[in-house]
Motif scaffolding. Structure first.
Motif, PDB file in Angstrom:
ATOM      1  N   ALA A 257       0.827  -1.206   0.000  1.00 46.85           N
ATOM      2  CA  ALA A 257       0.000   0.000   0.000  1.00 46.85           C
ATOM      3  C   ALA A 257       0.863   1.258   0.000  1.00 46.85           C
ATOM      4  CB  ALA A 257      -0.939  -0.008   1.199  1.00 46.85           C
ATOM      5  N   LYS A 258       1.939   1.237   0.781  1.00 46.28           N
ATOM      6  CA  LYS A 258       2.859   2.388   0.812  1.00 46.28           C
ATOM      7  C   LYS A 258       3.432   2.631  -0.578  1.00 46.28           C
ATOM      8  CE  LYS A 258       6.910   1.628   1.457  1.00 46.28           C
ATOM      9  NZ  LYS A 258       8.324   1.378   1.555  1.00 46.28           N
TER      10      LYS A 258
ATOM     11  N   ARG B  70       2.884   5.946  -2.934  1.00 44.87           N
ATOM     12  CA  ARG B  70       4.021   6.717  -3.460  1.00 44.87           C
ATOM     13  C   ARG B  70       3.958   6.792  -4.986  1.00 44.87           C
ATOM     14  NH1 ARG B  70       8.022   3.438  -2.568  1.00 44.87           N
ATOM     15  NH2 ARG B  70       8.170   2.910  -4.758  1.00 44.87           N
ATOM     16  N   GLN B  71       3.666   5.661  -5.633  1.00 38.39           N
ATOM     17  CA  GLN B  71       3.594   5.638  -7.094  1.00 38.39           C
ATOM     18  C   GLN B  71       2.453   6.514  -7.621  1.00 38.39           C
ATOM     19  OE1 GLN B  71       3.332   1.418  -7.714  1.00 38.39           O
ATOM     20  NE2 GLN B  71       5.528   1.115  -7.364  1.00 38.39           N
ATOM     21  N   ALA B  72       1.342   6.570  -6.911  1.00 35.85           N
ATOM     22  CA  ALA B  72       0.228   7.440  -7.317  1.00 35.85           C
ATOM     23  C   ALA B  72       0.660   8.899  -7.258  1.00 35.85           C
ATOM     24  CB  ALA B  72      -0.988   7.196  -6.422  1.00 35.85           C
ATOM     25  N   ALA B  73       1.397   9.269  -6.198  1.00 34.39           N
ATOM     26  CA  ALA B  73       1.885  10.650  -6.088  1.00 34.39           C
ATOM     27  C   ALA B  73       2.910  10.942  -7.169  1.00 34.39           C
ATOM     28  CB  ALA B  73       2.484  10.891  -4.708  1.00 34.39           C
ATOM     29  N   GLU B  74       3.776   9.980  -7.456  1.00 40.30           N
ATOM     30  CA  GLU B  74       4.771  10.179  -8.521  1.00 40.30           C
ATOM     31  C   GLU B  74       4.072  10.434  -9.850  1.00 40.30           C
ATOM     32  OE1 GLU B  74       8.175   7.313  -6.476  1.00 40.30           O
ATOM     33  OE2 GLU B  74       6.922   6.519  -8.089  1.00 40.30           O
TER      34      GLU B  74
ATOM     35  N   SER C  96      11.045  11.921 -13.110  1.00 38.94           N
ATOM     36  CA  SER C  96      11.946  12.961 -13.616  1.00 38.94           C
ATOM     37  C   SER C  96      11.609  14.325 -13.019  1.00 38.94           C
ATOM     38  CB  SER C  96      11.895  13.034 -15.145  1.00 38.94           C
ATOM     39  OG  SER C  96      10.600  13.423 -15.566  1.00 38.94           O
ATOM     40  N   GLN C  97      10.397  14.462 -12.454  1.00 34.86           N
ATOM     41  CA  GLN C  97       9.966  15.746 -11.910  1.00 34.86           C
ATOM     42  C   GLN C  97       9.636  15.728 -10.417  1.00 34.86           C
ATOM     43  OE1 GLN C  97       6.937  17.659 -14.326  1.00 34.86           O
ATOM     44  NE2 GLN C  97       7.570  16.439 -16.086  1.00 34.86           N
ATOM     45  N   TYR C  98       9.548  14.534  -9.819  1.00 35.94           N
ATOM     46  CA  TYR C  98       9.055  14.441  -8.444  1.00 35.94           C
ATOM     47  C   TYR C  98       9.690  13.275  -7.702  1.00 35.94           C
ATOM     48  CZ  TYR C  98       5.861  13.394  -4.581  1.00 35.94           C
ATOM     49  OH  TYR C  98       5.324  13.119  -3.358  1.00 35.94           O
ATOM     50  N   ARG C  99       9.953  13.498  -6.419  1.00 38.60           N
ATOM     51  CA  ARG C  99      10.382  12.435  -5.508  1.00 38.60           C
ATOM     52  C   ARG C  99       9.625  12.605  -4.189  1.00 38.60           C
ATOM     53  NH1 ARG C  99      13.095  11.295  -9.422  1.00 38.60           N
ATOM     54  NH2 ARG C  99      15.086  10.224  -9.513  1.00 38.60           N
ATOM     55  N   ALA C 100       9.157  11.495  -3.640  1.00 36.25           N
ATOM     56  CA  ALA C 100       8.507  11.522  -2.328  1.00 36.25           C
ATOM     57  C   ALA C 100       9.573  11.527  -1.243  1.00 36.25           C
ATOM     58  CB  ALA C 100       7.617  10.295  -2.177  1.00 36.25           C
TER      59      ALA C 100
ATOM     60  N   MET D 181       8.731   7.297   2.561  1.00 34.77           N
ATOM     61  CA  MET D 181       7.913   6.533   1.623  1.00 34.77           C
ATOM     62  C   MET D 181       8.745   5.553   0.796  1.00 34.77           C
ATOM     63  SD  MET D 181       4.835   7.268   2.218  1.00 34.77           S
ATOM     64  CE  MET D 181       3.928   6.654   0.817  1.00 34.77           C
ATOM     65  N   HIS D 182      10.023   5.450   1.096  1.00 37.40           N
ATOM     66  CA  HIS D 182      10.902   4.526   0.381  1.00 37.40           C
ATOM     67  C   HIS D 182      11.425   3.415   1.273  1.00 37.40           C
ATOM     68  CE1 HIS D 182      11.184   6.848  -3.342  1.00 37.40           C
ATOM     69  NE2 HIS D 182      11.106   7.918  -2.563  1.00 37.40           N
ATOM     70  N   GLY D 183      11.365   3.582   2.575  1.00 36.35           N
ATOM     71  CA  GLY D 183      11.953   2.613   3.491  1.00 36.35           C
ATOM     72  C   GLY D 183      10.936   1.656   4.085  1.00 36.35           C
ATOM     73  N   ASN D 184      11.172   1.306   5.327  1.00 33.63           N
ATOM     74  CA  ASN D 184      10.339   0.386   6.075  1.00 33.63           C
ATOM     75  C   ASN D 184       8.898   0.906   6.137  1.00 33.63           C
ATOM     76  OD1 ASN D 184       9.102  -1.156   8.066  1.00 33.63           O
ATOM     77  ND2 ASN D 184      10.906  -1.193   9.368  1.00 33.63           N
ATOM     78  N   ALA D 185       7.962   0.056   5.790  1.00 37.03           N
ATOM     79  CA  ALA D 185       6.552   0.470   5.751  1.00 37.03           C
ATOM     80  C   ALA D 185       6.045   0.950   7.102  1.00 37.03           C
ATOM     81  CB  ALA D 185       5.683  -0.676   5.249  1.00 37.03           C
TER      82      ALA D 185
END
Length: 127
Positions: free
Chosen positions: A48-49, A53-57, A64-68, A72-76
């Motif tokens: 789900a995390k 994150r992918q929906a926001a990207e 190329s334009q956005y990073r969370a 949102m990249h590590g331990n859930a």
């Protein structure tokens, strides 16, 4: 059997045994002082995390334009989420241009625990 096949089979077996044992143990893991998630839900929370994150990207023009933010990249269990009690989790997180030091975008994304749907509730300037 060749050595490479045996090595792959051995590694695969070693990888699967701990995962199977882990999934069978319904223990509670602390996320913060108020939220606890059963171990059996950790895999769903992680999916789900990633979906949030992918929906926001996607909503912000792609990688190329956005990073969370890093949470949102590590331990859930360290991600900023709320269990809504209705079979969904809502994630509220920040992001910006690749390499940002000060976030410029706030995203609020709700995801079904079974991963069947994702809804972007808010995506815009930090409120």
């Amino acid at each position: 059997m060749s050595k490479s096949v045996i090595s792959v089979l051995t590694l695969t077996g070693l990888t699967l045994i701990p995962l199977g044992a882990f999934a069978q143990t319904p223990t509670l893991l602390p996320i913060d002082s108020t939220v606890r998630v059963e171990v059996e839900d950790i895999f769903s929370l992680s999916r789900a995390k990633n979906l949030a994150r992918q929906a926001a990207e996607q909503a912000n023009g792609g990688l190329s334009q956005y990073r969370a933010e890093t949470s949102m990249h590590g331990n859930a269990t360290s991600s900023p989420f709320v269990d809504n009690g209705d079979g969904t989790w809502t994630f509220k997180f920040y992001g910006g241009e690749p390499g940002f030091s000060v976030p410029t975008v706030e995203s609020v994304v709700t995801v079904a625990k079974d991963g069947s749907w994702v809804r972007v509730d808010y995506n815009g300037p930090i409120r």
